[in-house]
Design a protein around this motif. Structure first.
Motif, short mmCIF file in Angstrom:
data_model
loop_
_atom_site.label_atom_id
_atom_site.label_comp_id
_atom_site.label_asym_id
_atom_site.label_seq_id
_atom_site.Cartn_x
_atom_site.Cartn_y
_atom_site.Cartn_z
N ILE A 29 -6.93 10.27 2.50
CA ILE A 29 -6.43 9.31 3.48
C ILE A 29 -7.17 9.40 4.81
CG2 ILE A 29 -4.15 9.06 2.46
CD1 ILE A 29 -3.11 11.04 4.60
N VAL B 66 -2.64 5.17 -3.30
CA VAL B 66 -3.77 6.05 -2.98
C VAL B 66 -3.28 7.48 -2.84
CG1 VAL B 66 -5.57 6.57 -1.28
CG2 VAL B 66 -5.02 4.19 -1.83
N ASP B 67 -3.98 8.40 -3.49
CA ASP B 67 -3.66 9.83 -3.38
C ASP B 67 -4.91 10.62 -3.69
OD1 ASP B 67 -0.70 11.31 -3.34
OD2 ASP B 67 -2.29 12.56 -4.19
N ASN B 68 -4.92 11.88 -3.24
CA ASN B 68 -6.09 12.72 -3.48
C ASN B 68 -5.92 13.61 -4.70
OD1 ASN B 68 -8.72 13.36 -2.57
ND2 ASN B 68 -7.99 15.30 -1.71
N VAL C 263 -5.90 4.67 -6.73
CA VAL C 263 -7.20 5.09 -6.20
C VAL C 263 -7.13 6.55 -5.79
CG1 VAL C 263 -8.93 4.69 -4.41
CG2 VAL C 263 -7.60 2.76 -5.31
N GLN C 264 -8.10 7.34 -6.26
CA GLN C 264 -8.21 8.71 -5.77
C GLN C 264 -9.07 8.69 -4.51
OE1 GLN C 264 -10.48 11.60 -8.01
NE2 GLN C 264 -9.30 13.32 -7.17
N ALA C 265 -8.45 9.06 -3.39
CA ALA C 265 -9.18 9.07 -2.13
C ALA C 265 -8.44 9.93 -1.12
CB ALA C 265 -9.32 7.64 -1.58
N TYR D 259 -10.02 6.79 3.48
CA TYR D 259 -9.72 5.53 2.81
C TYR D 259 -9.31 4.45 3.81
CZ TYR D 259 -7.65 2.11 -0.36
OH TYR D 259 -7.34 0.97 -1.04
N TYR E 97 0.85 -1.19 0.00
CA TYR E 97 0.00 0.00 0.00
C TYR E 97 0.89 1.24 0.00
CZ TYR E 97 -3.33 3.40 2.11
OH TYR E 97 -4.10 4.49 2.41
N HIS F 193 0.89 4.81 0.51
CA HIS F 193 0.03 5.76 1.22
C HIS F 193 0.45 7.18 0.82
CE1 HIS F 193 -1.26 7.75 5.14
NE2 HIS F 193 -2.34 7.06 4.83
N THR G 207 -1.09 -1.17 -4.49
CA THR G 207 -2.18 -0.21 -4.53
C THR G 207 -1.65 1.15 -4.09
OG1 THR G 207 -3.87 -1.88 -4.03
CG2 THR G 207 -4.44 0.41 -3.59
N GLN H 180 -9.26 -0.12 3.86
CA GLN H 180 -9.57 -1.42 3.27
C GLN H 180 -9.19 -2.48 4.31
OE1 GLN H 180 -10.90 -2.11 0.05
NE2 GLN H 180 -11.35 0.07 0.18
#
Length: 247
Positions: free
Chosen positions: A97, A69-71, A93-95, A100, A46, A48, A67, A102
């Motif tokens: 933190i 994840v960033d905005n 994935v656009q999200a 987000y 992940y 982050h 995976t 899982q």
């Protein structure tokens, strides 16, 4: 809107934050993380706050399931294009933190480059770390690489100039505020005779402070290092590297 939620900020100052030396170090960062954290070849990783995926792509090259994840959608678009060009199968994935999570999904998570300090609200800060904790499998590890308060004090520089590859000139100046709990940054940008600047602040953590926050989020076996080679976090430390484990 918080400053870190503004995509224009990340686009304008990308070259300054991700200079050639930092980009060239990416494959070595990944190799060192794998060794220091003892990451299995079958691990689900992940990234982050993955940005434009520089570490995520290197992990994928080594065969890891990744995976990111960033905005920032602009950065994620770059990450997706780079991954596709290199035939790397990475989930981006656009999200936010702060939202987000899982549950019980990842074996290893990592966060580079100070993004934990962007969150001012202590409840949101706790939620960010709790989300990582919940997203890890039992025994999973979370590695954080930041400029620790101790190393910042030792190497503090009030101002620096940078020449951008696009012909711009950038000024970075900083001052410590709020009793050594935050650093205020003034970044100036000069191009084509025009000057713009942004002033923003973020939290800074000592080793003890970050360890306390991680323990409060549920982590244990919290280890501190002075670089990714595993040197002690002492007076000679280059960075603050923390590895925390989920029970």
């Amino acid at each position: 809107m918080n400053w870190f939620e503004d995509e224009n900020f990340w686009l304008k100052y990308k070259e300054m934050m991700f200079d050639p030396d930092r980009l060239e170090s990416t494959p070595y960062d990944v190799e060192k993380m794998i060794r220091l954290a003892g990451i299995s070849h079958k691990a689900h990783v992940y990234d982050h706050c993955c940005g434009f995926g520089r570490h995520a792509i290197e992990f994928a090259k080594k065969g890891y399931n990744v995976t990111g994840v960033d905005n920032c959608m602009s950065y994620l678009d770059v990450a997706k294009r780079k991954a596709k060009k290199q035939s790397m199968n990475i989930t981006f994935v656009q999200a936010d933190i702060r939202d987000y999570v899982q549950p019980d999904t990842f074996d290893f998570a990592y966060n580079f480059f100070t993004s934990l300090g962007y969150i001012d609200d202590p409840k949101e800060e706790h939620q960010v770390l709790k989300n990582v904790y919940e997203s890890l499998k039992s025994g999973g590890k979370f590695l954080i690489d930041i400029e620790g308060k101790e190393t910042l004090a030792k190497n503090f520089c009030e101002s620096q100039w940078f020449d951008g590859q696009d012909g711009s000139i950038m000024l970075v100046s900083a001052r410590i505020i709020d009793g050594w709990s935050r650093v205020e940054n003034r970044w100036g940008y000069i191009k084509d005779g025009r000057y713009e600047e942004i002033i923003f602040a973020h939290k800074i953590y000592s080793g003890w402070e970050l360890g306390f926050l991680l323990e409060r989020a549920g982590f244990y076996q919290i280890e501190f290092f002075g670089n990714l080679d595993g040197a002690p976090y002492d007076q000679d430390a280059e960075r603050l590297i923390v590895i925390a484990t989920k029970r």
